[in-house]
Design a protein around this motif. Structure first.
Motif, PDB file in Angstrom:
ATOM      1  N   LEU A  72       0.818  -1.211   0.000  1.00  0.00           N
ATOM      2  CA  LEU A  72       0.000   0.000   0.000  1.00  0.00           C
ATOM      3  C   LEU A  72       0.852   1.262   0.000  1.00  0.00           C
ATOM      4  CD1 LEU A  72      -2.807  -1.000   2.541  1.00  0.00           C
ATOM      5  CD2 LEU A  72      -2.964  -0.927   0.050  1.00  0.00           C
ATOM      6  N   LEU A  73       2.073   1.177   0.513  1.00  0.00           N
ATOM      7  CA  LEU A  73       2.941   2.352   0.596  1.00  0.00           C
ATOM      8  C   LEU A  73       3.714   2.630  -0.689  1.00  0.00           C
ATOM      9  CD1 LEU A  73       4.434   2.105   4.212  1.00  0.00           C
ATOM     10  CD2 LEU A  73       2.645   3.643   3.382  1.00  0.00           C
ATOM     11  N   GLY A 122      -5.809  19.003   0.851  1.00  0.00           N
ATOM     12  CA  GLY A 122      -4.455  19.345   0.436  1.00  0.00           C
ATOM     13  C   GLY A 122      -3.545  18.158   0.215  1.00  0.00           C
ATOM     14  N   LEU A 123      -4.118  16.957   0.140  1.00  0.00           N
ATOM     15  CA  LEU A 123      -3.309  15.763  -0.096  1.00  0.00           C
ATOM     16  C   LEU A 123      -3.050  15.590  -1.589  1.00  0.00           C
ATOM     17  CD1 LEU A 123      -5.124  13.286   2.329  1.00  0.00           C
ATOM     18  CD2 LEU A 123      -2.979  14.519   2.735  1.00  0.00           C
ATOM     19  N   PRO A 124      -1.927  15.043  -1.952  1.00  0.00           N
ATOM     20  CA  PRO A 124      -1.655  14.823  -3.382  1.00  0.00           C
ATOM     21  C   PRO A 124      -2.597  13.776  -3.955  1.00  0.00           C
ATOM     22  CG  PRO A 124       0.019  13.752  -2.025  1.00  0.00           C
ATOM     23  CD  PRO A 124      -0.808  14.586  -1.090  1.00  0.00           C
ATOM     24  N   VAL A 125      -3.004  13.975  -5.179  1.00  0.00           N
ATOM     25  CA  VAL A 125      -3.878  13.011  -5.851  1.00  0.00           C
ATOM     26  C   VAL A 125      -2.963  12.015  -6.564  1.00  0.00           C
ATOM     27  CG1 VAL A 125      -5.770  12.737  -7.507  1.00  0.00           C
ATOM     28  CG2 VAL A 125      -5.628  14.796  -6.097  1.00  0.00           C
ATOM     29  N   SER A 130      -4.719   7.020  -3.306  1.00  0.00           N
ATOM     30  CA  SER A 130      -5.650   6.017  -3.825  1.00  0.00           C
ATOM     31  C   SER A 130      -5.646   4.764  -2.962  1.00  0.00           C
ATOM     32  CB  SER A 130      -5.279   5.665  -5.268  1.00  0.00           C
ATOM     33  OG  SER A 130      -6.215   4.777  -5.830  1.00  0.00           O
ATOM     34  N   HIS A 131      -4.483   4.366  -2.481  1.00  0.00           N
ATOM     35  CA  HIS A 131      -4.391   3.184  -1.633  1.00  0.00           C
ATOM     36  C   HIS A 131      -5.041   3.423  -0.269  1.00  0.00           C
ATOM     37  CE1 HIS A 131      -0.620   1.872  -4.092  1.00  0.00           C
ATOM     38  NE2 HIS A 131      -1.747   1.676  -4.734  1.00  0.00           N
ATOM     39  N   VAL A 132      -4.978   4.641   0.217  1.00  0.00           N
ATOM     40  CA  VAL A 132      -5.678   4.968   1.469  1.00  0.00           C
ATOM     41  C   VAL A 132      -7.188   4.809   1.278  1.00  0.00           C
ATOM     42  CG1 VAL A 132      -6.225   6.804   3.111  1.00  0.00           C
ATOM     43  CG2 VAL A 132      -3.863   6.498   2.329  1.00  0.00           C
ATOM     44  N   THR A 178      -4.794  -4.861  -5.265  1.00  0.00           N
ATOM     45  CA  THR A 178      -4.170  -3.877  -4.381  1.00  0.00           C
ATOM     46  C   THR A 178      -4.255  -2.465  -4.952  1.00  0.00           C
ATOM     47  OG1 THR A 178      -2.001  -4.388  -5.370  1.00  0.00           O
ATOM     48  CG2 THR A 178      -2.583  -5.529  -3.325  1.00  0.00           C
ATOM     49  N   HIS A 179      -5.152  -2.247  -5.899  1.00  0.00           N
ATOM     50  CA  HIS A 179      -5.403  -0.889  -6.381  1.00  0.00           C
ATOM     51  C   HIS A 179      -6.881  -0.560  -6.176  1.00  0.00           C
ATOM     52  CE1 HIS A 179      -7.004  -2.876  -9.988  1.00  0.00           C
ATOM     53  NE2 HIS A 179      -7.544  -1.726 -10.319  1.00  0.00           N
TER      54      HIS A 179
END
Length: 564
Positions: A72-73, A122-125, A130-132, A178-179
């Protein structure tokens, strides 16, 4: 059966770990050992008929999460569909009219809209975000499945069923699982619908708001993935049958009205948005007609035993879990006259929904493992729980159950051993949670001067959108739709978008990167020169300024002049 179990015949369980490599073993082996120990404790308490302590259930969930953390990371493309989804989201921010500003192809729109909240925070797209989102959806789905089993069966059955469910989530780490796929949205919504309905069936006070919520979840399913509709429709039919035969008079009418009200809420919201943007033609063409065309091109037939179980899906582990489920349910089916009316109705409902999921996968027709999510969750897992619940002699059956789960775990680990090595390699190279920017993306970014600038990537290289954080000028972010799927429908839309939005940079990326994508679109067979309108558009308004690898980069004349 030997075909399904091929990974087990390639070597012993521990030899597989040796072949995996020393980079993986330090984190994989302890996790597997802990998982087996905790699972064994749960099965022993189930065998004795004791209440399973919550600490073991929570421990199994934590171990599952720890097993998934390394993959996920990783902030880069694992499955190209995830890059496409993020490209959809970035384009949606810039052109918010659904299907008019952005086409979601065979996805529903929900997995693109999901990025609005991270963007506002403000999080990057990117892939990490996406995994979060994926992790949150899976937590919701697991909770809903667990709740359904507790409501319809009991807590101990739910705890035992979590073992194979967590085996799959923890160790089936190939790119399809995992996506953040559109299938997981449909599976999560349908799972929550099951949890809500199972709660309603055990209550004397039938709450109007809960019926609305149930309908809301059911109405959300096709907007996660259109192909998720069959199991949802079957479950809806079962719910209405319950209303007719179990509720009477006003109670039935009130529950039915509330259910319908909830079911039309999500479609109604999209209908209002589509009306506001005057996008009904676009919606009908690109969501309904195009998806029907896709099903017509790739859909399979209807069979008693779906072909994916013994063909392309057999290495995913889903086929083996299906076999285990059937063997566990068989004693209950044979002794059907001993089942209560309630158990029979629940069993029939779960069997029908599972069959609906199989139909959805078969009609999708493409050998992509992520389609199997529609079959696995929640239908097959709940059917497995129903079979476990019917096992009356626990002392006689716990060995068979334990053996089946060990076999399933061994199969999943061995089938995914190459994936574990890929994950280890990613960490060996550096810090995989930092997204790498390709030379093509870095060069494209140099030409961007305005927040409203957009680009067009001609091909299947959606990573450029993610790495540049730029929207697509065309509603379709790949060339696959108008080159292969339905040229008569998609090509006019593509050309119209190019002329209207005039991307600053046009990247001919048909042969980039060199991987399986060239089987779908390639420069030899699908070059833009085959579309006169696109070729003429580039000749008149763009210049070829650079070639990086196989990518050809064109810049709009006015931006080129301003740069000089």
């Amino acid at each position: 059966m030997r075909n399904w179990l091929n990974p087990l015949f390639n070597g012993t369980f521990m030899n597989a770990f040796i072949r995996i490599g020393p980079e993986v073993a330090p984190w994989l082996i302890p996790v597997v050992v802990l998982f087996v120990l905790v699972s064994g404790k749960i099965l022993l308490e189930w065998k004795k008929g004791e209440r399973i302590d919550s600490i073991w259930i929570v421990s199994l969930a934590v171990i599952t999460f720890l097993a998934r953390v390394p993959v996920l990371l990783i902030n880069r493309t694992s499955n190209v569909d995830e890059a496409q989804t993020i490209a959809h989201a970035l384009t949606l921010f810039r052109f918010p009219a659904p299907w008019k500003g952005i086409d979601f192809t065979t996805n529903g729109p929900l997995n693109a809209y999901a990025f609005y909240l991270p963007d506002l925070l403000g999080l990057p797209v990117d892939f990490l975000t996406s995994h979060v989102i994926l992790t949150v959806l899976e937590i919701i789905m697991v909770w809903a499945i667990y709740t359904t089993i507790v409501n319809w069966m009991n807590r101990e059955t739910a705890a035992v069923t979590l073992i194979p469910l967590f085996i799959f989530l923890a160790f089936a780490q190939n790119e399809d699982f995992t996506h953040q796929s559109s299938e997981i949205w449909s599976a999560a919504a349908l799972s929550v619908a099951f949890a809500s309905f199972s709660d309603l069936t055990r209550r004397d006070d039938k709450r109007f708001g809960q019926w609305v919520f149930l309908g809301l979840m059911l109405g959300m399913v096709p907007f996660g993935k259109p192909q998720g509709a069959p199991p949802a429709l079957i479950f809806t039919a079962c719910i209405f049958a319950y209303l007719v035969f179990e509720l009477k008079g006003r109670a039935m009418l009130a529950a039915g009205a509330a259910l319908v009200l909830g079911a039309v809420t999500v479609p109604g919201i999209f209908a209002m948005v589509i009306t506001y943007y005057r996008a009904w033609t676009d919606f009908l063409d690109l969501f309904l007609i195009a998806n029907l065309k896709y099903a017509e091109m790739h859909g399979g037939g209807v069979a008693i035993l779906p072909s994916f179980l013994w063909k392309w899906g057999r290495y995913s582990g889903v086929s083996l879990l299906f076999l285990i489920t059937m063997l566990i349910c068989l004693p209950a089916v044979i002794s059907g006259n001993k089942l209560s009316k309630r158990d029979r109705l629940i069993g029939v409902t779960l069997l029908l929904v599972t069959a609906g999921g199989a139909f959805a996968v078969e009609q999708a027709g493409r050998p992509f493992d992520h389609y199997l999510i529609l079959f696995l969750f929640p239908g097959l897992v709940l059917l497995l729980a129903w079979g476990i619940h019917q096992l009356s002699n626990r002392k006689a059956t716990w060995i068979a159950l334990s053996g089946s789960f060990c076999l399933f775990l061994a199969f999943i680990v061995l089938a995914n051993r190459a994936t574990y090595q890929v994950i280890a390699d990613a960490y060996k190279k550096g810090t995989p949670w930092r997204m790498e920017v390709s030379p093509v993306s870095a060069y494209v970014r140099k030409w961007i001067k305005d927040d409203r600038d957009c680009i067009a990537v001609y091909g299947y290289y959606n990573e450029i959108y993610v790495e540049t954080q730029l929207p697509s000028a065309t509603r379709t972010v790949t060339a696959y739709q108008h080159s292969v799927i339905y040229p008569e429908l998609y090509t006019p839309y593509y050309c119209k978008d190019l002329l209207t939005n005039r991307p600053v940079v046009f990247v001919d990326a048909l042969d980039v990167p060199q991987d399986f994508r060239q089987k779908f679109v390639n420069r030899a067979g699908h070059s833009f020169v085959k579309v006169p309108a696109i070729s003429r558009f580039l000749q008149e308004q763009y210049q070829l300024v650079n070639v990086i690898g196989r990518a050809r980069i064109y810049v709009r004349n006015d931006r080129l002049a301003a740069h000089d």
